[in-house]
Design a protein around this motif. Sequence first.
Motif, PDB file in Angstrom:
ATOM      1  N   ASP A   1       0.848  -1.189   0.000  1.00 55.13           N
ATOM      2  CA  ASP A   1       0.000   0.000   0.000  1.00 55.13           C
ATOM      3  C   ASP A   1       0.888   1.244   0.000  1.00 55.13           C
ATOM      4  OD1 ASP A   1      -1.757   2.114   0.617  1.00 55.13           O
ATOM      5  OD2 ASP A   1      -3.127   0.704   1.580  1.00 55.13           O
ATOM      6  N   PRO A   2       0.992   1.964  -1.134  1.00 54.61           N
ATOM      7  CA  PRO A   2       1.878   3.132  -1.185  1.00 54.61           C
ATOM      8  C   PRO A   2       1.422   4.283  -0.284  1.00 54.61           C
ATOM      9  CG  PRO A   2       0.828   2.762  -3.333  1.00 54.61           C
ATOM     10  CD  PRO A   2       0.393   1.664  -2.430  1.00 54.61           C
ATOM     11  N   GLY A   3       0.123   4.458  -0.116  1.00 57.00           N
ATOM     12  CA  GLY A   3      -0.373   5.532   0.754  1.00 57.00           C
ATOM     13  C   GLY A   3      -0.030   5.292   2.215  1.00 57.00           C
ATOM     14  N   LEU A   4      -0.232   4.050   2.673  1.00 56.67           N
ATOM     15  CA  LEU A   4       0.106   3.716   4.056  1.00 56.67           C
ATOM     16  C   LEU A   4       1.619   3.693   4.266  1.00 56.67           C
ATOM     17  CD1 LEU A   4      -2.494   0.929   4.887  1.00 56.67           C
ATOM     18  CD2 LEU A   4      -2.545   3.340   5.528  1.00 56.67           C
ATOM     19  N   SER A   5       2.379   3.303   3.240  1.00 53.61           N
ATOM     20  CA  SER A   5       3.836   3.314   3.343  1.00 53.61           C
ATOM     21  C   SER A   5       4.345   4.746   3.515  1.00 53.61           C
ATOM     22  CB  SER A   5       4.466   2.693   2.099  1.00 53.61           C
ATOM     23  OG  SER A   5       4.104   1.341   1.984  1.00 53.61           O
TER      24      SER A   5
ATOM     25  N   LEU B   1      -1.868  -0.542  16.888  1.00 54.80           N
ATOM     26  CA  LEU B   1      -1.691   0.361  15.758  1.00 54.80           C
ATOM     27  C   LEU B   1      -1.842   1.818  16.171  1.00 54.80           C
ATOM     28  CD1 LEU B   1      -1.278   0.034  12.688  1.00 54.80           C
ATOM     29  CD2 LEU B   1      -3.739   0.090  12.436  1.00 54.80           C
ATOM     30  N   HIS B   2      -0.842   2.642  15.798  1.00 53.94           N
ATOM     31  CA  HIS B   2      -0.923   4.089  15.985  1.00 53.94           C
ATOM     32  C   HIS B   2      -1.423   4.669  14.662  1.00 53.94           C
ATOM     33  CE1 HIS B   2       0.143   8.163  17.112  1.00 53.94           C
ATOM     34  NE2 HIS B   2       0.811   8.274  15.971  1.00 53.94           N
ATOM     35  N   ASP B   3      -2.664   5.155  14.674  1.00 55.48           N
ATOM     36  CA  ASP B   3      -3.312   5.610  13.449  1.00 55.48           C
ATOM     37  C   ASP B   3      -4.150   6.857  13.735  1.00 55.48           C
ATOM     38  OD1 ASP B   3      -4.329   5.743  10.877  1.00 55.48           O
ATOM     39  OD2 ASP B   3      -5.796   4.149  11.194  1.00 55.48           O
ATOM     40  N   PRO B   4      -3.519   8.028  13.926  1.00 57.66           N
ATOM     41  CA  PRO B   4      -4.301   9.228  14.268  1.00 57.66           C
ATOM     42  C   PRO B   4      -5.199   9.727  13.142  1.00 57.66           C
ATOM     43  CG  PRO B   4      -1.999   9.797  13.934  1.00 57.66           C
ATOM     44  CD  PRO B   4      -2.088   8.307  13.881  1.00 57.66           C
ATOM     45  N   LYS B   5      -4.875   9.420  11.885  1.00 58.94           N
ATOM     46  CA  LYS B   5      -5.689   9.873  10.743  1.00 58.94           C
ATOM     47  C   LYS B   5      -6.771   8.871  10.352  1.00 58.94           C
ATOM     48  CE  LYS B   5      -3.131  13.532   9.750  1.00 58.94           C
ATOM     49  NZ  LYS B   5      -3.591  14.885   9.751  1.00 58.94           N
ATOM     50  N   LYS B   6      -6.900   7.751  11.100  1.00 61.67           N
ATOM     51  CA  LYS B   6      -7.915   6.715  10.848  1.00 61.67           C
ATOM     52  C   LYS B   6      -7.818   6.160   9.423  1.00 61.67           C
ATOM     53  CE  LYS B   6      -9.744   7.627  14.863  1.00 61.67           C
ATOM     54  NZ  LYS B   6      -8.972   7.158  15.969  1.00 61.67           N
ATOM     55  N   LEU B   7      -6.608   5.746   9.042  1.00 61.85           N
ATOM     56  CA  LEU B   7      -6.374   5.179   7.711  1.00 61.85           C
ATOM     57  C   LEU B   7      -6.635   3.680   7.654  1.00 61.85           C
ATOM     58  CD1 LEU B   7      -3.014   7.057   6.992  1.00 61.85           C
ATOM     59  CD2 LEU B   7      -5.291   7.666   6.158  1.00 61.85           C
ATOM     60  N   ALA B   8      -6.624   3.011   8.790  1.00 62.04           N
ATOM     61  CA  ALA B   8      -6.773   1.551   8.825  1.00 62.04           C
ATOM     62  C   ALA B   8      -8.225   1.134   8.658  1.00 62.04           C
ATOM     63  CB  ALA B   8      -6.234   1.018  10.151  1.00 62.04           C
ATOM     64  N   LYS B   9      -8.386  -0.083   8.119  1.00 61.38           N
ATOM     65  CA  LYS B   9      -9.719  -0.677   7.998  1.00 61.38           C
ATOM     66  C   LYS B   9      -9.806  -1.864   8.940  1.00 61.38           C
ATOM     67  CE  LYS B   9     -10.266   0.894   3.304  1.00 61.38           C
ATOM     68  NZ  LYS B   9     -10.375   0.554   1.902  1.00 61.38           N
TER      69      LYS B   9
ATOM     70  N   THR C   1      12.105   4.042   9.722  1.00 58.59           N
ATOM     71  CA  THR C   1      13.115   4.475   8.764  1.00 58.59           C
ATOM     72  C   THR C   1      12.436   5.213   7.611  1.00 58.59           C
ATOM     73  OG1 THR C   1      12.985   2.470   7.402  1.00 58.59           O
ATOM     74  CG2 THR C   1      14.487   2.405   9.283  1.00 58.59           C
ATOM     75  N   SER C   2      13.244   5.785   6.742  1.00 57.63           N
ATOM     76  CA  SER C   2      12.686   6.474   5.576  1.00 57.63           C
ATOM     77  C   SER C   2      12.338   5.491   4.458  1.00 57.63           C
ATOM     78  CB  SER C   2      13.688   7.513   5.055  1.00 57.63           C
ATOM     79  OG  SER C   2      14.876   6.860   4.653  1.00 57.63           O
ATOM     80  N   ASN C   3      12.529   4.201   4.710  1.00 61.91           N
ATOM     81  CA  ASN C   3      12.200   3.173   3.729  1.00 61.91           C
ATOM     82  C   ASN C   3      11.097   2.249   4.250  1.00 61.91           C
ATOM     83  OD1 ASN C   3      12.431   1.793   1.328  1.00 61.91           O
ATOM     84  ND2 ASN C   3      14.022   0.429   2.083  1.00 61.91           N
ATOM     85  N   CYS C   4      10.211   2.768   5.081  1.00 65.03           N
ATOM     86  CA  CYS C   4       9.138   1.953   5.666  1.00 65.03           C
ATOM     87  C   CYS C   4       8.163   1.536   4.569  1.00 65.03           C
ATOM     88  CB  CYS C   4       8.413   2.754   6.743  1.00 65.03           C
ATOM     89  SG  CYS C   4       7.071   1.846   7.523  1.00 65.03           S
ATOM     90  N   ARG C   5       7.803   0.241   4.572  1.00 68.86           N
ATOM     91  CA  ARG C   5       6.826  -0.295   3.636  1.00 68.86           C
ATOM     92  C   ARG C   5       5.719  -0.979   4.404  1.00 68.86           C
ATOM     93  NH1 ARG C   5      10.959  -3.624   0.446  1.00 68.86           N
ATOM     94  NH2 ARG C   5      12.027  -3.295   2.399  1.00 68.86           N
ATOM     95  N   VAL C   6       4.493  -0.787   3.973  1.00 68.43           N
ATOM     96  CA  VAL C   6       3.328  -1.384   4.623  1.00 68.43           C
ATOM     97  C   VAL C   6       2.598  -2.257   3.606  1.00 68.43           C
ATOM     98  CG1 VAL C   6       1.146  -0.944   5.823  1.00 68.43           C
ATOM     99  CG2 VAL C   6       3.079   0.604   6.161  1.00 68.43           C
ATOM    100  N   PHE C   7       2.277  -3.469   4.042  1.00 64.48           N
ATOM    101  CA  PHE C   7       1.523  -4.418   3.226  1.00 64.48           C
ATOM    102  C   PHE C   7       0.227  -4.744   3.966  1.00 64.48           C
ATOM    103  CE2 PHE C   7       6.030  -5.013   2.561  1.00 64.48           C
ATOM    104  CZ  PHE C   7       6.162  -5.062   1.187  1.00 64.48           C
ATOM    105  N   HIS C   8      -0.832  -5.077   3.250  1.00 64.39           N
ATOM    106  CA  HIS C   8      -2.083  -5.435   3.917  1.00 64.39           C
ATOM    107  C   HIS C   8      -2.725  -6.622   3.230  1.00 64.39           C
ATOM    108  CE1 HIS C   8      -4.766  -3.773   0.816  1.00 64.39           C
ATOM    109  NE2 HIS C   8      -3.891  -2.787   0.706  1.00 64.39           N
ATOM    110  N   LYS C   9      -3.605  -7.287   4.002  1.00 64.66           N
ATOM    111  CA  LYS C   9      -4.338  -8.449   3.514  1.00 64.66           C
ATOM    112  C   LYS C   9      -5.694  -8.457   4.204  1.00 64.66           C
ATOM    113  CE  LYS C   9      -4.115 -13.496   3.876  1.00 64.66           C
ATOM    114  NZ  LYS C   9      -5.355 -13.812   4.491  1.00 64.66           N
ATOM    115  N   THR C  10      -6.733  -8.755   3.501  1.00 68.29           N
ATOM    116  CA  THR C  10      -8.075  -8.861   4.077  1.00 68.29           C
ATOM    117  C   THR C  10      -8.178 -10.177   4.826  1.00 68.29           C
ATOM    118  OG1 THR C  10      -8.948  -7.594   2.216  1.00 68.29           O
ATOM    119  CG2 THR C  10     -10.540  -8.793   3.567  1.00 68.29           C
ATOM    120  N   ILE C  11      -8.714 -10.108   6.043  1.00 64.48           N
ATOM    121  CA  ILE C  11      -8.880 -11.329   6.835  1.00 64.48           C
ATOM    122  C   ILE C  11     -10.337 -11.672   7.010  1.00 64.48           C
ATOM    123  CG2 ILE C  11      -6.730 -11.357   8.073  1.00 64.48           C
ATOM    124  CD1 ILE C  11      -8.067  -9.821  10.336  1.00 64.48           C
TER     125      ILE C  11
END
Length: 146
Positions: A77-81, A116-124, A136-146
Motif C-alpha cells: 500500500d503506497p499511501g500507508l507506506s 496500531l498508531h493511526d491518528p488519521k484513521k487510515l486503517a480498515k 526508517t525512511s524506507n518503511c513499507r506497509v503491506f495489507h491483507k483482508t482477513i
Amino acid sequence: MLEKAKKVLATVIISTAFALPAHNSVAQNGYLSPNNITRKPLLKPGLPSQQLKKERYLGSRLIYSTKDPLSEIFTKDPGLSKACRRGRFKQVKSMQYIAVVDGRKYGAALYQRNMLHDPKKLAKKDRIYLFKGQGTSNCRVFHKTI
C-alpha cells in the motif's frame, strides 16, 4: 614520595582483587535475555552433548504465519507506506506483534488501539497490516483482508 605512591597502589590492587567474586553468579544461575527475563541455563555442567535450545521470537507475539510468498498474499500500500515514513501509521511498539511470511519476520498489526498508531484513521477493520522498516525512511506497509 614515590615509594608511598607505590604502596598505596599495591594496597588498592590487592583490595580490588579480593573484592571481586570468584565466579559470575548470572552465568551460574541463568542468563539475562534481551528483554531482561531471567532464564534457566541452557547447558548443565558436565553434559557436553546437550544442544542449545532456540528461542525463536523472544519478546514478540506471533499473530500470523505462512510459508507462501509475500507478493502472492499481501498487497503493498503506497499511501500507508508514505504515512509510515512520516510516523502517521505505525505499530505502537515496533515488533511487539510479528508475522512470519515465507521465513521472514515482519511487524504486524490489526485494527486495535494497542497494536496500531493511526491518528488519521487510515486503517480498515477487516485487514492485517505488515510493516517492513518501521522507523526508517524506507518503511513499507503491506495489507491483507482477513
